[in-house]
Design a protein around this motif. Structure first.
Motif, PDB file in Angstrom:
ATOM      1  N   GLU A 190      14.076  25.373 -15.791  1.00 43.26           N
ATOM      2  CA  GLU A 190      13.816  26.680 -16.395  1.00 43.26           C
ATOM      3  C   GLU A 190      14.453  26.769 -17.771  1.00 43.26           C
ATOM      4  O   GLU A 190      13.829  27.235 -18.735  1.00 43.26           O
ATOM      5  N   ALA A 231      18.710  21.398  -5.367  1.00 40.85           N
ATOM      6  CA  ALA A 231      17.417  21.949  -5.767  1.00 40.85           C
ATOM      7  C   ALA A 231      17.594  23.154  -6.686  1.00 40.85           C
ATOM      8  O   ALA A 231      16.837  23.319  -7.660  1.00 40.85           O
ATOM      9  N   ASP A 232      18.578  23.993  -6.399  1.00 40.92           N
ATOM     10  CA  ASP A 232      18.820  25.167  -7.241  1.00 40.92           C
ATOM     11  C   ASP A 232      19.197  24.761  -8.661  1.00 40.92           C
ATOM     12  O   ASP A 232      18.700  25.339  -9.642  1.00 40.92           O
ATOM     13  N   ILE A 233      20.082  23.768  -8.797  1.00 40.47           N
ATOM     14  CA  ILE A 233      20.498  23.328 -10.129  1.00 40.47           C
ATOM     15  C   ILE A 233      19.335  22.668 -10.858  1.00 40.47           C
ATOM     16  O   ILE A 233      19.125  22.909 -12.055  1.00 40.47           O
ATOM     17  N   ALA A 283      16.173  23.259 -10.476  1.00 43.60           N
ATOM     18  CA  ALA A 283      15.224  24.293 -10.866  1.00 43.60           C
ATOM     19  C   ALA A 283      15.741  25.081 -12.070  1.00 43.60           C
ATOM     20  O   ALA A 283      14.978  25.395 -12.996  1.00 43.60           O
ATOM     21  N   GLU A 284      17.037  25.383 -12.069  1.00 46.01           N
ATOM     22  CA  GLU A 284      17.605  26.118 -13.195  1.00 46.01           C
ATOM     23  C   GLU A 284      17.572  25.276 -14.476  1.00 46.01           C
ATOM     24  O   GLU A 284      17.302  25.791 -15.559  1.00 46.01           O
ATOM     25  N   GLY A 317      19.834  22.206  -0.795  1.00 44.03           N
ATOM     26  CA  GLY A 317      19.530  23.480  -1.440  1.00 44.03           C
ATOM     27  C   GLY A 317      20.288  23.645  -2.742  1.00 44.03           C
ATOM     28  O   GLY A 317      19.724  24.143  -3.743  1.00 44.03           O
ATOM     29  N   GLN A 318      21.555  23.229  -2.776  1.00 47.29           N
ATOM     30  CA  GLN A 318      22.351  23.357  -3.993  1.00 47.29           C
ATOM     31  C   GLN A 318      21.799  22.471  -5.106  1.00 47.29           C
ATOM     32  O   GLN A 318      21.704  22.902  -6.268  1.00 47.29           O
ATOM     33  N   ARG A 352      29.156  23.201 -11.397  1.00 45.08           N
ATOM     34  CA  ARG A 352      28.579  23.033 -10.061  1.00 45.08           C
ATOM     35  C   ARG A 352      28.259  21.569  -9.767  1.00 45.08           C
ATOM     36  O   ARG A 352      28.463  21.080  -8.640  1.00 45.08           O
TER      37      ARG A 352
END
Length: 216
Positions: free
Chosen positions: A135, A127-129, A131-132, A124-125, A165
């Motif tokens: 973006e 994937a979040d980075i 995705a950001e 999840g971590q 991160r």
């Protein structure tokens, strides 16, 4: 100064070739002597000229980057929005480069008989980075040198946050000079040397309206 290449080109250089090559690309159309802020510059090693005084920095040197004092040539050291944006794109490419290396590390390390990368929390971590980063990359493609200093500062702040991160995925290794994650620390140093948007911390925080107006 206008941006002479799409920002995606600088991002790709940072991703494929690393920080020093990306910095060199961003500075290609900059007259260093007249634009070095307060007579200081961060340059790829290959761009250092004989009369520039080196400022020792072991970690930067390991990334192929030199900190130098530039002899006074009467320049103004004027800020450049185009350079701010180009370096933000390079730094984003470096984040993506290091995220790929982090995934390889987590995949190769085992915990309880399974790769760390199989842990849902880490997935999840990552994937979040990712995705950001996607973006932010899309947002950069819509910007030009007319964008406000507050937006430019926010870009670098977001890249820096992602860098921290990603560094965390390497554990203690991410904070030693001979590990590739050192690039994140040098990336922040380069930005603080060159980027006008990071100099004045008295400006108000970027507004929601400004953020939404640029789509990221």
């Amino acid at each position: 100064m206008k941006i002479l290449e799409p920002l995606s080109v600088y991002e790709r250089t940072g991703f494929e070739q690393g920080l020093a090559s990306g910095l060199g690309a961003a500075l290609t159309h900059i007259e260093v002597r007249s634009n070095a802020p307060k007579g200081f510059a961060a340059l790829p090693e290959s761009s250092v000229e004989p009369d520039m005084e080196r400022i020792g920095h072991t970690v930067a040197a390991r990334e192929g980057i030199a900190l130098v004092r530039v002899p006074d040539t009467g320049g103004t050291g004027s800020p450049s929005a185009a350079l701010d944006l180009s370096l933000a794109a390079v730094r984003l490419g470096v984040v993506r480069r290091m995220l790929r290396l982090a995934v390889e590390r987590l995949t190769g390390r085992m915990s309880g008989g399974s790769p760390l990368m199989h842990l849902q929390l880490l997935q999840g971590q990552v994937a979040d980075i990712a995705a950001e980063a996607a973006e932010l990359s899309a947002g950069l493609s819509r910007l030009d040198e007319t964008v406000s200093p507050i937006v430019r500062e926010d870009l670098h702040a977001r890249v820096h946050d992602m860098s921290l991160r990603v560094t965390g995925f390497f554990g203690a290794e991410g904070y030693i000079a001979d590990h590739p994650a050192r690039v994140h620390h040098v990336s922040a140093l380069v930005a603080n040397v060159w980027c006008s948007s990071l100099v004045d911390r008295t400006r108000p925080t970027r507004t929601t309206q400004e953020r939404n107006g640029h789509g990221f």
